[in-house]
Design a protein around this motif. Sequence first.
Motif, PDB file in Angstrom:
ATOM      1  N   UNK A   1       3.761  12.188 -20.636  1.00 52.07           N
ATOM      2  CA  UNK A   1       5.046  12.160 -19.939  1.00 52.07           C
ATOM      3  C   UNK A   1       5.122  13.240 -18.858  1.00 52.07           C
ATOM      4  N   UNK A   2       4.559  14.396 -19.187  1.00 51.30           N
ATOM      5  CA  UNK A   2       4.517  15.483 -18.190  1.00 51.30           C
ATOM      6  C   UNK A   2       3.692  15.059 -16.975  1.00 51.30           C
ATOM      7  N   UNK A   3       2.548  14.398 -17.228  1.00 49.70           N
ATOM      8  CA  UNK A   3       1.697  13.931 -16.139  1.00 49.70           C
ATOM      9  C   UNK A   3       2.374  12.882 -15.289  1.00 49.70           C
ATOM     10  N   UNK A   4       3.111  11.970 -15.939  1.00 50.61           N
ATOM     11  CA  UNK A   4       3.821  10.908 -15.221  1.00 50.61           C
ATOM     12  C   UNK A   4       4.913  11.494 -14.323  1.00 50.61           C
ATOM     13  N   UNK A   5       5.681  12.452 -14.863  1.00 54.46           N
ATOM     14  CA  UNK A   5       6.746  13.086 -14.075  1.00 54.46           C
ATOM     15  C   UNK A   5       6.172  13.875 -12.901  1.00 54.46           C
ATOM     16  N   UNK A   6       5.062  14.543 -13.160  1.00 56.02           N
ATOM     17  CA  UNK A   6       4.432  15.322 -12.092  1.00 56.02           C
ATOM     18  C   UNK A   6       3.927  14.408 -10.969  1.00 56.02           C
ATOM     19  N   UNK A   7       3.362  13.277 -11.373  1.00 53.87           N
ATOM     20  CA  UNK A   7       2.869  12.316 -10.387  1.00 53.87           C
ATOM     21  C   UNK A   7       4.014  11.738  -9.565  1.00 53.87           C
ATOM     22  N   UNK A   8       5.136  11.477 -10.237  1.00 53.92           N
ATOM     23  CA  UNK A   8       6.302  10.932  -9.553  1.00 53.92           C
ATOM     24  C   UNK A   8       6.851  11.926  -8.518  1.00 53.92           C
ATOM     25  N   UNK A   9       6.831  13.206  -8.892  1.00 45.42           N
ATOM     26  CA  UNK A   9       7.312  14.237  -7.948  1.00 45.42           C
ATOM     27  C   UNK A   9       6.422  14.323  -6.727  1.00 45.42           C
ATOM     28  N   UNK A  10       5.095  14.191  -6.951  1.00 42.19           N
ATOM     29  CA  UNK A  10       4.141  14.237  -5.832  1.00 42.19           C
ATOM     30  C   UNK A  10       4.382  13.064  -4.882  1.00 42.19           C
ATOM     31  N   UNK A  11       4.623  11.873  -5.469  1.00 43.10           N
ATOM     32  CA  UNK A  11       4.880  10.683  -4.664  1.00 43.10           C
ATOM     33  C   UNK A  11       6.172  10.830  -3.865  1.00 43.10           C
TER      34      UNK A  11
END
Length: 237
Positions: A224-234
Amino acid sequence: MQKKEIIILIILTLLLSNLVFLFGYKYVVYSKTFFEHEFEKNGVYRIRHTITKEQLNKTIVLEEHDKIMNFLDGKDKKNDNNKIINSTFLSSQDIKHMGDVKYLMKKVDYYSTGLVLVLFALFFYLHFKHKDKKDSLFSKAIMCAGIFNLVLLLMLYLLSLNFEWFFIKFHKLFFTNNLWLMNANVDMLVNLYPEQFWIDAFTKILFIVLIVSVIFVVIGLLSLYGIKRQQKIIETN
Protein backbone atom coordinates in the motif's frame (compact mmCIF):
# COMPACT_ATOMS: atom_id res chain seq x y z
CA MET A 1 -14.36 3.16 -1.15
CA GLN A 2 -17.54 2.23 -2.98
CA LYS A 3 -19.94 -0.37 -1.58
CA LYS A 4 -18.94 -2.90 -4.27
CA GLU A 5 -15.25 -2.46 -3.40
CA ILE A 6 -15.96 -2.96 0.32
CA ILE A 7 -17.84 -6.20 -0.41
CA ILE A 8 -15.00 -7.48 -2.61
CA LEU A 9 -12.47 -6.51 0.08
CA ILE A 10 -14.41 -8.43 2.75
CA ILE A 11 -14.70 -11.51 0.52
CA LEU A 12 -10.98 -11.40 -0.35
CA THR A 13 -10.06 -10.98 3.32
CA LEU A 14 -12.13 -14.00 4.39
CA LEU A 15 -10.81 -16.10 1.50
CA LEU A 16 -7.17 -15.34 2.33
CA SER A 17 -7.78 -15.81 6.05
CA ASN A 18 -9.29 -19.26 5.51
CA LEU A 19 -6.54 -20.29 3.11
CA VAL A 20 -3.85 -19.38 5.64
CA PHE A 21 -5.45 -21.61 8.29
CA LEU A 22 -5.86 -24.39 5.73
CA PHE A 23 -2.20 -24.03 4.80
CA GLY A 24 -1.22 -24.47 8.46
CA TYR A 25 -3.45 -27.53 8.75
CA LYS A 26 -2.09 -29.11 5.54
CA TYR A 27 1.50 -28.40 6.52
CA VAL A 28 1.15 -30.22 9.83
CA VAL A 29 -0.99 -33.12 8.57
CA TYR A 30 1.46 -33.98 5.78
CA SER A 31 4.69 -33.31 7.70
CA LYS A 32 6.25 -36.71 8.32
CA THR A 33 9.02 -35.07 10.34
CA PHE A 34 6.45 -33.65 12.74
CA PHE A 35 4.81 -37.05 13.28
CA GLU A 36 8.16 -38.80 13.81
CA HIS A 37 9.15 -36.18 16.37
CA GLU A 38 5.82 -36.55 18.18
CA PHE A 39 6.02 -40.36 18.21
CA GLU A 40 9.45 -40.13 19.79
CA LYS A 41 8.45 -37.39 22.23
CA ASN A 42 5.32 -39.22 23.42
CA GLY A 43 7.01 -42.62 23.72
CA VAL A 44 4.86 -44.23 21.03
CA TYR A 45 7.80 -46.29 19.74
CA ARG A 46 7.99 -48.02 23.15
CA ILE A 47 4.32 -48.89 23.78
CA ARG A 48 2.72 -52.33 23.48
CA HIS A 49 -0.16 -53.31 21.24
CA THR A 50 -3.44 -53.06 23.16
CA ILE A 51 -4.61 -56.56 22.19
CA THR A 52 -1.55 -58.69 21.36
CA LYS A 53 0.62 -56.90 23.95
CA GLU A 54 3.51 -57.14 21.51
CA GLN A 55 6.23 -54.52 21.84
CA LEU A 56 6.09 -51.90 19.09
CA ASN A 57 9.10 -50.23 17.51
CA LYS A 58 9.79 -47.31 15.18
CA THR A 59 9.45 -49.40 12.01
CA ILE A 60 6.04 -50.81 12.97
CA VAL A 61 4.67 -47.46 14.13
CA LEU A 62 5.78 -45.62 10.98
CA GLU A 63 4.41 -48.38 8.73
CA GLU A 64 1.01 -48.24 10.43
CA HIS A 65 1.03 -44.45 10.36
CA ASP A 66 1.77 -44.51 6.61
CA LYS A 67 -1.15 -46.89 6.06
CA ILE A 68 -3.44 -44.57 8.01
CA MET A 69 -2.29 -41.47 6.10
CA ASN A 70 -2.61 -43.20 2.73
CA PHE A 71 -6.13 -44.28 3.66
CA LEU A 72 -7.07 -40.76 4.74
CA ASP A 73 -5.46 -39.21 1.68
CA GLY A 74 -7.11 -41.72 -0.68
CA LYS A 75 -3.97 -42.17 -2.81
CA ASP A 76 -4.66 -45.85 -3.48
CA LYS A 77 -8.35 -46.23 -2.64
CA LYS A 78 -8.77 -49.97 -3.15
CA ASN A 79 -5.54 -51.21 -1.56
CA ASP A 80 -5.49 -48.73 1.29
CA ASN A 81 -9.15 -49.31 2.14
CA ASN A 82 -8.46 -53.04 2.37
CA LYS A 83 -5.37 -52.44 4.50
CA ILE A 84 -7.41 -50.45 7.01
CA ILE A 85 -10.55 -52.61 6.97
CA ASN A 86 -8.56 -55.85 7.32
CA SER A 87 -6.06 -54.36 9.76
CA THR A 88 -5.21 -56.41 12.84
CA PHE A 89 -3.39 -53.41 14.28
CA LEU A 90 -6.46 -51.19 14.68
CA SER A 91 -9.63 -51.95 16.62
CA SER A 92 -13.06 -51.99 14.95
CA GLN A 93 -13.84 -48.62 16.54
CA ASP A 94 -10.54 -47.25 15.25
CA ILE A 95 -11.47 -48.30 11.72
CA LYS A 96 -14.98 -46.82 11.89
CA HIS A 97 -13.64 -43.52 13.22
CA MET A 98 -11.01 -43.44 10.48
CA GLY A 99 -13.84 -43.54 7.96
CA ASP A 100 -15.42 -40.48 9.61
CA VAL A 101 -12.09 -38.65 9.62
CA LYS A 102 -11.51 -39.46 5.95
CA TYR A 103 -14.95 -38.07 5.06
CA LEU A 104 -14.22 -34.87 7.03
CA MET A 105 -10.81 -34.44 5.37
CA LYS A 106 -12.40 -34.88 1.95
CA LYS A 107 -14.86 -32.10 2.73
CA VAL A 108 -11.97 -29.88 3.80
CA ASP A 109 -10.25 -30.61 0.47
CA TYR A 110 -13.40 -29.67 -1.45
CA TYR A 111 -13.70 -26.51 0.64
CA SER A 112 -10.06 -25.60 -0.06
CA THR A 113 -10.53 -26.11 -3.78
CA GLY A 114 -13.67 -23.98 -3.74
CA LEU A 115 -11.85 -21.13 -1.99
CA VAL A 116 -9.02 -21.18 -4.51
CA LEU A 117 -11.46 -21.15 -7.44
CA VAL A 118 -13.37 -18.21 -5.99
CA LEU A 119 -10.09 -16.38 -5.36
CA PHE A 120 -9.01 -16.85 -8.99
CA ALA A 121 -12.45 -15.80 -10.21
CA LEU A 122 -12.21 -12.57 -8.20
CA PHE A 123 -8.69 -11.97 -9.46
CA PHE A 124 -9.78 -12.23 -13.11
CA TYR A 125 -12.89 -10.15 -12.44
CA LEU A 126 -10.80 -7.34 -10.95
CA HIS A 127 -8.16 -7.66 -13.65
CA PHE A 128 -10.64 -7.17 -16.48
CA LYS A 129 -13.30 -5.00 -14.83
CA HIS A 130 -11.43 -2.95 -12.22
CA LYS A 131 -7.79 -3.15 -13.23
CA ASP A 132 -7.00 0.22 -11.64
CA LYS A 133 -8.32 -1.02 -8.26
CA LYS A 134 -6.90 -4.56 -8.37
CA ASP A 135 -3.51 -3.94 -6.74
CA SER A 136 -4.94 -1.70 -4.04
CA LEU A 137 -7.75 -4.11 -3.14
CA PHE A 138 -5.46 -7.15 -2.99
CA SER A 139 -2.93 -5.25 -0.86
CA LYS A 140 -5.65 -4.18 1.56
CA ALA A 141 -7.09 -7.71 1.62
CA ILE A 142 -3.70 -9.24 2.41
CA MET A 143 -3.17 -6.77 5.25
CA CYS A 144 -6.73 -7.17 6.59
CA ALA A 145 -6.49 -10.97 6.41
CA GLY A 146 -3.30 -10.85 8.47
CA ILE A 147 -4.88 -8.60 11.10
CA PHE A 148 -8.09 -10.66 11.14
CA ASN A 149 -6.09 -13.86 11.65
CA LEU A 150 -4.13 -12.34 14.52
CA VAL A 151 -7.42 -11.59 16.29
CA LEU A 152 -8.69 -15.12 15.57
CA LEU A 153 -5.44 -16.60 16.86
CA LEU A 154 -5.83 -14.77 20.16
CA MET A 155 -9.40 -16.06 20.50
CA LEU A 156 -8.40 -19.64 19.63
CA TYR A 157 -5.47 -19.49 22.04
CA LEU A 158 -7.72 -18.36 24.90
CA LEU A 159 -10.31 -21.05 24.07
CA SER A 160 -7.63 -23.75 23.91
CA LEU A 161 -6.22 -22.97 27.36
CA ASN A 162 -8.69 -25.60 28.55
CA PHE A 163 -7.67 -28.01 25.79
CA GLU A 164 -9.83 -30.91 26.93
CA TRP A 165 -12.96 -28.74 26.67
CA PHE A 166 -11.79 -27.39 23.29
CA PHE A 167 -11.04 -30.91 22.00
CA ILE A 168 -14.47 -32.20 23.03
CA LYS A 169 -16.29 -29.22 21.48
CA PHE A 170 -14.38 -29.71 18.23
CA HIS A 171 -15.40 -33.37 17.95
CA LYS A 172 -19.02 -32.70 18.88
CA LEU A 173 -19.15 -30.00 16.20
CA PHE A 174 -17.60 -32.01 13.35
CA PHE A 175 -18.64 -35.60 14.14
CA THR A 176 -22.17 -36.99 14.37
CA ASN A 177 -21.30 -39.95 16.64
CA ASN A 178 -19.19 -40.81 19.68
CA LEU A 179 -16.69 -43.09 17.96
CA TRP A 180 -13.96 -40.57 18.82
CA LEU A 181 -14.43 -41.48 22.51
CA MET A 182 -11.82 -44.24 22.70
CA ASN A 183 -10.43 -46.59 25.31
CA ALA A 184 -6.63 -46.59 25.51
CA ASN A 185 -6.74 -50.24 26.66
CA VAL A 186 -8.50 -51.34 23.47
CA ASP A 187 -8.10 -48.75 20.72
CA MET A 188 -4.72 -48.10 19.11
CA LEU A 189 -5.45 -44.67 17.61
CA VAL A 190 -5.54 -43.03 21.02
CA ASN A 191 -2.17 -44.62 21.78
CA LEU A 192 -0.57 -43.58 18.49
CA TYR A 193 -1.94 -40.06 18.75
CA PRO A 194 -2.36 -39.19 22.46
CA GLU A 195 -3.68 -35.91 23.82
CA GLN A 196 -0.24 -34.29 23.87
CA PHE A 197 0.08 -34.97 20.15
CA TRP A 198 -3.09 -32.98 19.43
CA ILE A 199 -1.95 -30.15 21.71
CA ASP A 200 1.36 -29.95 19.84
CA ALA A 201 -0.33 -30.22 16.42
CA PHE A 202 -2.78 -27.45 17.25
CA THR A 203 0.02 -25.27 18.65
CA LYS A 204 2.10 -25.78 15.51
CA ILE A 205 -0.82 -24.86 13.25
CA LEU A 206 -1.39 -21.67 15.25
CA PHE A 207 2.32 -20.84 15.09
CA ILE A 208 2.40 -21.28 11.30
CA VAL A 209 -0.72 -19.12 10.93
CA LEU A 210 0.90 -16.51 13.19
CA ILE A 211 4.05 -16.31 11.08
CA VAL A 212 2.15 -16.15 7.78
CA SER A 213 -0.29 -13.56 9.16
CA VAL A 214 2.50 -11.27 10.34
CA ILE A 215 4.11 -11.59 6.89
CA PHE A 216 0.75 -10.73 5.33
CA VAL A 217 0.45 -7.56 7.42
CA VAL A 218 3.98 -6.46 6.50
CA ILE A 219 3.50 -7.24 2.78
CA GLY A 220 0.13 -5.46 2.75
CA LEU A 221 1.51 -2.33 4.41
CA LEU A 222 4.58 -2.19 2.16
CA SER A 223 2.47 -2.76 -0.94
CA LEU A 224 0.00 0.00 0.00
CA TYR A 225 2.89 2.33 0.77
CA GLY A 226 4.38 1.57 -2.66
CA ILE A 227 1.06 2.17 -4.42
CA LYS A 228 0.54 5.54 -2.68
CA ARG A 229 4.09 6.58 -3.44
CA GLN A 230 3.65 5.68 -7.10
CA GLN A 231 0.40 7.63 -7.25
CA LYS A 232 2.11 10.72 -5.82
CA ILE A 233 4.88 10.45 -8.43
CA ILE A 234 2.29 10.22 -11.21
CA GLU A 235 0.35 13.20 -9.83
CA THR A 236 3.53 15.24 -9.50
CA ASN A 237 4.52 14.56 -13.10
